[in-house]
Design a protein around this motif. Structure first.
Motif, PDB file in Angstrom:
ATOM      1  N   VAL A 107      -1.397   3.948 -13.034  1.00 13.69           N
ATOM      2  CA  VAL A 107      -0.750   4.872 -13.968  1.00 13.69           C
ATOM      3  C   VAL A 107      -1.821   5.713 -14.666  1.00 13.69           C
TER       4      VAL A 107
ATOM      5  N   LEU B 236      -0.663   1.380  10.803  1.00 11.38           N
ATOM      6  CA  LEU B 236       0.196   1.628   9.639  1.00 11.38           C
ATOM      7  C   LEU B 236      -0.604   1.496   8.337  1.00 11.38           C
ATOM      8  N   LEU B 237      -1.408   0.434   8.257  1.00 15.65           N
ATOM      9  CA  LEU B 237      -2.206   0.216   7.038  1.00 15.65           C
ATOM     10  C   LEU B 237      -3.209   1.359   6.845  1.00 15.65           C
TER      11      LEU B 237
ATOM     12  N   ARG C 147       5.126   4.265 -10.549  1.00 17.38           N
ATOM     13  CA  ARG C 147       3.774   3.842 -10.153  1.00 17.38           C
ATOM     14  C   ARG C 147       3.497   2.432 -10.690  1.00 17.38           C
TER      15      ARG C 147
ATOM     16  N   ALA D 204      -3.018   8.056   3.132  1.00 17.48           N
ATOM     17  CA  ALA D 204      -2.009   8.846   2.405  1.00 17.48           C
ATOM     18  C   ALA D 204      -2.065   8.603   0.899  1.00 17.48           C
ATOM     19  N   GLY D 205      -2.976   7.746   0.457  1.00 20.26           N
ATOM     20  CA  GLY D 205      -3.137   7.530  -0.986  1.00 20.26           C
ATOM     21  C   GLY D 205      -2.536   6.237  -1.488  1.00 20.26           C
ATOM     22  N   GLY D 206      -2.153   5.361  -0.568  1.00 24.20           N
ATOM     23  CA  GLY D 206      -1.545   4.099  -0.979  1.00 24.20           C
ATOM     24  C   GLY D 206      -2.466   3.203  -1.785  1.00 24.20           C
ATOM     25  N   ASP D 207      -3.763   3.432  -1.609  1.00 25.72           N
ATOM     26  CA  ASP D 207      -4.719   2.575  -2.297  1.00 25.72           C
ATOM     27  C   ASP D 207      -4.674   2.742  -3.816  1.00 25.72           C
ATOM     28  N   ASP D 208      -4.433   3.990  -4.278  1.00 26.24           N
ATOM     29  CA  ASP D 208      -4.457   4.193  -5.735  1.00 26.24           C
ATOM     30  C   ASP D 208      -3.143   4.741  -6.290  1.00 26.24           C
ATOM     31  N   TYR D 209      -2.076   4.766  -5.458  1.00 24.01           N
ATOM     32  CA  TYR D 209      -0.809   5.316  -5.961  1.00 24.01           C
ATOM     33  C   TYR D 209      -0.301   4.547  -7.183  1.00 24.01           C
ATOM     34  N   SER D 210      -0.465   3.238  -7.147  1.00 27.86           N
ATOM     35  CA  SER D 210       0.156   2.429  -8.203  1.00 27.86           C
ATOM     36  C   SER D 210      -0.597   2.471  -9.529  1.00 27.86           C
TER      37      SER D 210
ATOM     38  N   LEU E  81       0.833  -1.222   0.000  1.00 28.94           N
ATOM     39  CA  LEU E  81       0.000   0.000   0.000  1.00 28.94           C
ATOM     40  C   LEU E  81       0.861   1.262   0.000  1.00 28.94           C
TER      41      LEU E  81
ATOM     42  N   GLN F  47       5.401   7.795 -13.753  1.00 30.86           N
ATOM     43  CA  GLN F  47       4.502   6.762 -14.283  1.00 30.86           C
ATOM     44  C   GLN F  47       5.137   5.372 -14.159  1.00 30.86           C
TER      45      GLN F  47
ATOM     46  N   TYR G 138      -1.366   4.486   5.671  1.00 30.28           N
ATOM     47  CA  TYR G 138      -0.931   4.384   4.274  1.00 30.28           C
ATOM     48  C   TYR G 138      -2.116   4.489   3.308  1.00 30.28           C
TER      49      TYR G 138
END
Lengths: 454, 224
Positions: free
Chosen positions: B34, B19-20, A421, B26-32, A277, A418, B23
């Motif tokens: 593109v 921690l989860l 990510r 803080a945007g960890g859910d959709d950071y990945s 996460l 990008q 995170y």
């Protein structure tokens, strides 16, 4: 028997070095991958081979140590291990490197099994010797990637293997000096105790999960986020530091081995889930999850190993079982997780390329500059070979006018963002899966009371 | 389990949960995720900006809008199309995926470029030829007297002889799309190909317009 301090140090170092080999090349994998022009899946065999052979050879080697003199066997194992380190350092191909790793694991299995008996003999106390042996193993496994990363950055990946040779050979005199004096407290004709199933199962599951913490995190840092091996080594130092802090914490809590193992498994699972996460591609985001993983590592491995060895005979055999469980777990972890993240990395390729294309097309650079960049970017993307591409050479090759430097730099940052990510996303499922493996370790850990604490 | 024994796992659970949660917040859910490809059929801010009065900028805008038009009619993203076009193997794969031949793909691209010129013309985004002329003259590096001569031509004459829209439509019609696609990997070749097509189209447009101004009898004498 009076303590033999130099022998204890030399033998502990040998144990640490052999078990460090389980993950010492983790940070060197990207360099090895490039040197032998192989794939991520292919290079993962450098880790898998060692751990698989060590897992398979640990119990037979331990049985051998029960029947024969651990001093003489240990000396032979140390020499074989050192010779195979030299083969790995000089390997002209991936095949030879893998053959060297097989030899290292075979020699290493004998070293680990014999050193348990040798350390007990050298310290003159079973609990102290066993604690030394387990502690050296945990320290080696935790510090291995850091040492490997620093050596790779400072010299080369081959230097990792060269540096191991003198350290391991330094223990040969100690092993020979203890010939005929170690492992004499068990009659080989007596039946052996059964291995501690719950402790070894929990060790296997936690080790499988920890593979992710080290192997995946290092690959994410070096390949995904383009950090240098030395930077990655410094970043992952958090895990061993936190693992060391777990000792005083456990002593202060005085909660018992079952409680420590359960808490450790939850901490490792939580840390790995947090790595899935990550809210950004800055190293700082990995620190808290790593600290949690390190605390979990410190709480579980020591307590589970102690439970697996406590009052069980023959000692070397049960030491062998813990090594087989740990390294078998690492192999299972690698075999489960590598295909998951390599497939996710492959799936992330098309969306990442489309995101790059979109940013280049929509950038405020002149068309001729976009075309020049597109040529270079196309080459970098074509040459990726299953890895995350480095786009910087495309920007250098395009040689854009100084007036466009600010816009080109903004575009490069956007493209790197990008890619980061996409890479971070590609590791997400593997981290989650590893977290699940750690969480599964709670189940056998709950069964630790009783036989484990007898 | 004693209270002391429960405290440690509970602390680990709280730490992991905190921690989860932090995170995820803080945007960890959709950071990945593109940047996704935008709908090529929808308006795009980057292509609706005013076009600078330069041939390069104009050509780029026509190509960008043309890519949107082609991608929209084919039902793929502009980015998918752009990534597939430069490599013959990828073009074949895309055509196969779309259930059309490579020639049809080329025709779609040409039609898309034509529609792009129409769209830009309708929106008043095409710069007048008189606005483009100074940059063209500067690039040609003409002798001083020739530059003075070109400067002397009234803007109105230039715009009526070489209207941007018709010239570009003529250039797109004359484009050899296959050669264009094969040259995509070489920016110099691509630039000269596009320049030649526009120059040729401009000459033909001037010729056609001048002939139109002549009486029919004179045109007959010229064999037209």
């Amino acid at each position: 028997m009076a303590a033999m301090r130099p022998a204890v140090i030399a033998l502990s170092l040998a144990v640490g070095v052999v078990l460090a080999d389980s993950a010492v090349v983790t940070l060197a994998l990207p360099d090895i991958l490039r040197q032998y022009e192989t794939t991520v899946g292919g290079v993962s065999w450098v880790l898998t081979t060692f751990n698989l052979v060590l897992a398979l050879a640990a119990v037979p080697a331990a049985r051998l140590c029960v029947r024969r003199d651990p001093g003489a066997l240990g000396a032979v194992g140390l020499v074989v291990f050192a010779a195979c380190c030299a083969v790995c350092a000089a390997a002209p191909s991936l095949g030879v490197l893998l053959a060297g790793r097989v030899g290292q694991a075979l020699g290493g299995a004998v070293v680990i099994a014999s050193c348990l008996e040798l350390l007990v003999a050298a310290t003159g106390s079973e609990p102290r010797g066993a604690a030394r042996w387990a502690g050296a193993g945990v320290a080696g496994a935790a510090l291995g990637p850091v040492a490997g990363g620093l050596l790779t950055q400072a010299i080369s990946w081959q230097s990792i293997f060269i540096f191991q040779v003198p350290v391991v050979l330094a223990a040969v005199p100690a092993a020979l000096a203890l010939r005929g004096r170690a492992g004499r407290d068990h009659d080989p004709s007596l039946p052996s105790d059964r291995p501690h199933l719950a402790a070894n199962a929990a060790l296997a599951l936690i080790s499988a999960a920890l593979t992710a913490a080290l192997f995946l995190l290092v690959l994410l840092l070096v390949e995904g986020w383009q950090r240098s091996p030395a930077q990655a080594a410094l970043i992952v130092t958090v895990i061993p530091v936190a693992a060391l802090a777990a000792g005083p914490l456990a002593r202060a809590a005085r909660a018992g081995t079952r409680s420590e193992a359960v808490a450790g498994a939850i901490a490792v699972a939580g840390g790995l889930a947090a790595l899935a996460l990550l809210p950004g591609a800055e190293a700082v985001w990995t620190l808290a999850p790593q600290a949690l993983v390190g605390l979990g590592l410190g709480l579980t491995i020591d307590s589970l190993t102690a439970v697996a060895l406590r009052d069980r005979v023959p000692r070397a055999l049960h030491g062998g079982w813990t090594i087989a469980a740990r390294h078998g777990g690492i192999v299972v972890g690698l075999l489960i997780l590598t295909p998951v993240f390599t497939a996710d990395l492959r799936d992330a390729r098309a969306p990442a390329q489309e995101a790059i294309a979109a940013q280049v097309l929509d950038s405020r650079l002149p068309a001729s500059s976009k075309l020049a960049l597109a040529e270079g970017l196309g080459e970098q993307l074509a040459d990726e070979g299953g890895r995350v591409p480095d786009l910087a050479p495309a920007f250098s090759a395009a040689d854009l006018p100084a007036a466009q430097a600010a816009r080109a730099a903004a575009l490069e940052r956007g493209l790197d963002d990008q890619l980061e990510r996409a890479a971070t996303g590609a590791f997400r499922d593997a981290f989650l899966l590893a977290g699940l493996l750690a969480l599964l370790a709670v189940v056998p850990a709950l069964f630790l009371r009783g036989r484990g604490e007898r | 389990m004693s209270r002391r024994a429960i405290a440690l796992p509970l602390a680990a659970l709280v730490l992991a949960g905190a921690l989860l949660g932090a995170y995820a917040l803080a945007g960890g859910d959709d950071y990945s995720e593109v940047q996704g490809a935008a709908d090529p059929c929808a308006a795009r801010a980057s292509v609706d900006r005013p076009v600078a009065p330069e041939l390069e900028a104009l050509a780029e805008r026509v190509v960008l809008v043309g890519l949107d038009e082609t991608a929209c009619s084919l039902g793929v993203s502009r980015e998918r199309l752009v990534l597939a076009l430069p490599v013959a193997e990828d073009r074949r794969a895309l055509a196969e995926e779309l259930g059309i031949s490579e020639d049809e793909l080329g025709r779609e691209l040409k039609a898309g470029l034509g529609r792009a010129v129409d769209r830009l013309d309708r929106a008043g985004r095409l710069p007048r030829a008189s606005a483009l002329l100074p940059a063209i003259v500067a690039e040609l590096d003409l002798p001083g007297f020739a530059e003075d001569l070109v400067d002397a031509i009234p803007d109105q004459t230039v715009d009526s002889l070489v209207p941007t829209g018709p010239v570009l439509r003529r250039a797109v019609r004359s484009l050899d799309v296959q050669a264009l696609l094969d040259g995509l990997g070489d920016s110099d070749q691509l630039e000269s190909m596009l320049r030649d097509a526009v120059e040729e189209a401009a000459q033909e447009e001037i010729r056609a317009r001048l002939l139109d101004e002549l009486p029919e009898s004179v045109r007959g004498l010229l064999g037209e």
